[in-house]
Motif scaffolding. Sequence first.
Motif, PDB file in Angstrom:
ATOM      1  N   ARG A  93      84.597  98.322  32.661  1.00  0.00           N
ATOM      2  CA  ARG A  93      83.481  98.319  31.720  1.00  0.00           C
ATOM      3  C   ARG A  93      82.618  97.086  31.931  1.00  0.00           C
ATOM      4  O   ARG A  93      83.084  95.970  31.804  1.00  0.00           O
ATOM      5  CB  ARG A  93      84.011  98.349  30.294  1.00  0.00           C
ATOM      6  CG  ARG A  93      84.732  99.634  29.974  1.00  0.00           C
ATOM      7  CD  ARG A  93      84.982  99.717  28.481  1.00  0.00           C
ATOM      8  NE  ARG A  93      85.650 100.947  28.158  1.00  0.00           N
ATOM      9  CZ  ARG A  93      85.014 102.066  27.848  1.00  0.00           C
ATOM     10  NH1 ARG A  93      83.710 102.087  27.818  1.00  0.00           N
ATOM     11  NH2 ARG A  93      85.683 103.151  27.550  1.00  0.00           N
ATOM     12  N   ARG A  94      81.360  97.335  32.235  1.00  0.00           N
ATOM     13  CA  ARG A  94      80.423  96.223  32.381  1.00  0.00           C
ATOM     14  C   ARG A  94      79.832  95.919  31.017  1.00  0.00           C
ATOM     15  O   ARG A  94      79.635  96.805  30.190  1.00  0.00           O
ATOM     16  CB  ARG A  94      79.346  96.578  33.378  1.00  0.00           C
ATOM     17  CG  ARG A  94      79.959  96.673  34.771  1.00  0.00           C
ATOM     18  CD  ARG A  94      78.983  96.960  35.818  1.00  0.00           C
ATOM     19  NE  ARG A  94      78.260  95.771  36.224  1.00  0.00           N
ATOM     20  CZ  ARG A  94      77.598  95.712  37.358  1.00  0.00           C
ATOM     21  NH1 ARG A  94      77.624  96.724  38.173  1.00  0.00           N
ATOM     22  NH2 ARG A  94      76.929  94.648  37.683  1.00  0.00           N
ATOM     23  N   VAL A 134      77.509  89.692  41.158  1.00  0.00           N
ATOM     24  CA  VAL A 134      77.957  89.230  39.841  1.00  0.00           C
ATOM     25  C   VAL A 134      78.059  90.431  38.921  1.00  0.00           C
ATOM     26  O   VAL A 134      77.140  91.256  38.847  1.00  0.00           O
ATOM     27  CB  VAL A 134      76.977  88.196  39.236  1.00  0.00           C
ATOM     28  CG1 VAL A 134      77.453  87.755  37.863  1.00  0.00           C
ATOM     29  CG2 VAL A 134      76.830  87.002  40.148  1.00  0.00           C
ATOM     30  N   ALA A 135      79.181  90.545  38.213  1.00  0.00           N
ATOM     31  CA  ALA A 135      79.373  91.597  37.209  1.00  0.00           C
ATOM     32  C   ALA A 135      79.961  90.965  35.958  1.00  0.00           C
ATOM     33  O   ALA A 135      80.945  90.226  36.036  1.00  0.00           O
ATOM     34  CB  ALA A 135      80.296  92.683  37.747  1.00  0.00           C
ATOM     35  N   LEU A 136      79.350  91.251  34.818  1.00  0.00           N
ATOM     36  CA  LEU A 136      79.843  90.750  33.535  1.00  0.00           C
ATOM     37  C   LEU A 136      80.710  91.811  32.885  1.00  0.00           C
ATOM     38  O   LEU A 136      80.342  92.989  32.833  1.00  0.00           O
ATOM     39  CB  LEU A 136      78.678  90.399  32.607  1.00  0.00           C
ATOM     40  CG  LEU A 136      77.881  89.154  32.960  1.00  0.00           C
ATOM     41  CD1 LEU A 136      76.703  89.005  32.013  1.00  0.00           C
ATOM     42  CD2 LEU A 136      78.748  87.917  32.915  1.00  0.00           C
ATOM     43  N   GLU A 137      81.852  91.377  32.378  1.00  0.00           N
ATOM     44  CA  GLU A 137      82.782  92.270  31.689  1.00  0.00           C
ATOM     45  C   GLU A 137      83.223  91.598  30.396  1.00  0.00           C
ATOM     46  O   GLU A 137      82.737  90.533  30.049  1.00  0.00           O
ATOM     47  CB  GLU A 137      83.990  92.558  32.580  1.00  0.00           C
ATOM     48  CG  GLU A 137      83.631  93.217  33.880  1.00  0.00           C
ATOM     49  CD  GLU A 137      84.805  93.283  34.835  1.00  0.00           C
ATOM     50  OE1 GLU A 137      85.835  92.632  34.564  1.00  0.00           O
ATOM     51  OE2 GLU A 137      84.701  93.967  35.842  1.00  0.00           O
ATOM     52  N   GLY A 138      84.153  92.226  29.708  1.00  0.00           N
ATOM     53  CA  GLY A 138      84.696  91.638  28.492  1.00  0.00           C
ATOM     54  C   GLY A 138      83.945  92.086  27.255  1.00  0.00           C
ATOM     55  O   GLY A 138      83.332  93.155  27.223  1.00  0.00           O
ATOM     56  N   GLU A 144      83.268  87.762  30.438  1.00  0.00           N
ATOM     57  CA  GLU A 144      83.973  87.361  31.652  1.00  0.00           C
ATOM     58  C   GLU A 144      83.102  87.768  32.831  1.00  0.00           C
ATOM     59  O   GLU A 144      82.401  88.774  32.759  1.00  0.00           O
ATOM     60  CB  GLU A 144      85.330  88.056  31.752  1.00  0.00           C
ATOM     61  CG  GLU A 144      86.250  87.780  30.591  1.00  0.00           C
ATOM     62  CD  GLU A 144      87.500  88.643  30.632  1.00  0.00           C
ATOM     63  OE1 GLU A 144      87.683  89.381  31.631  1.00  0.00           O
ATOM     64  OE2 GLU A 144      88.277  88.585  29.678  1.00  0.00           O
ATOM     65  N   ALA A 145      83.149  86.986  33.884  1.00  0.00           N
ATOM     66  CA  ALA A 145      82.319  87.270  35.056  1.00  0.00           C
ATOM     67  C   ALA A 145      83.191  87.451  36.284  1.00  0.00           C
ATOM     68  O   ALA A 145      84.138  86.708  36.495  1.00  0.00           O
ATOM     69  CB  ALA A 145      81.318  86.141  35.283  1.00  0.00           C
TER      70      ALA A 145
END
Length: 198
Positions: A93-94, A134-138, A144-145
Motif C-alpha cells: 500500500r502506497r 522512492v515509494a511512501l508507505e505506512g 515510511e519510505a
Amino acid sequence: MLRGVNRVLVGAAGVVLAGVGVAVLAGAFDLQRRWGFTLPSGWPFDGPRDVLLSRAARTKWRGAGWWWPAVIAGLGAVVLLALWWLLAQVRRRRLRELVVDCGDGEEAVLRGRALEEAVCAEAEALEGVERAFVALEGRRGAPEARVGLTLAPHASPAVALSRLDGEALEHARVSAGVGRLAVSVRVRAVRHRAERVG
C-alpha cells in the motif's frame, strides 16, 4: 499488519504439518509398540500397514447430495484465500497523502506522490546517483519510505547514503512535518558493458 498475518499463517501451517508428520512417522515406524505408548483412539494411522483414509472413509459421503457442492465450496474458499494472501504479498500500500501541521492550528494535506517525486528528483541530483526510486508507505501520521538508488561506478555508497539522509530525506521530513521518517534503502551500482578497444 501483513507481517503479523504472515507470521501467524506460516507458524500455524508449520505446527500442523510438523504435528501430522511426527504422528505419521510414529505410526509408520511402529513406535507406539516399540516404545510402549498409545495414540488417541480416533487416530486412523497407528501401524505400518494402516492408511490415513480407508476406502470406506473415502467413499462414505459420495452418495449424499450435499457432498460435492460442499467439497467444491471448501476448495474454492481455500483458493480465494490463497490468492488474497498472494496478492497482499505482491501489492504494497502506497501512502496517498500526509497531513501536515501548518503551525497555526490548521492542517494541510500533502499528496504522497508529490513528496515521492520531490525526494526522487533531489536524490537523482546528488553526485554519483544515476537513478532513484522512492515509494511512501505506512500511515498518514507515521510514513515510511522505500528508496532505491542506482549509483555510478565511481560513486561511494557511504557518501551517497550520507547525503541522501542529510539532504533529500531531511528536506522531506521538514516539509512533511514529521519528526521521524523510517527509511529502507536499496543500493546498486550501474553495470557497464565492457567495450573492445583496439
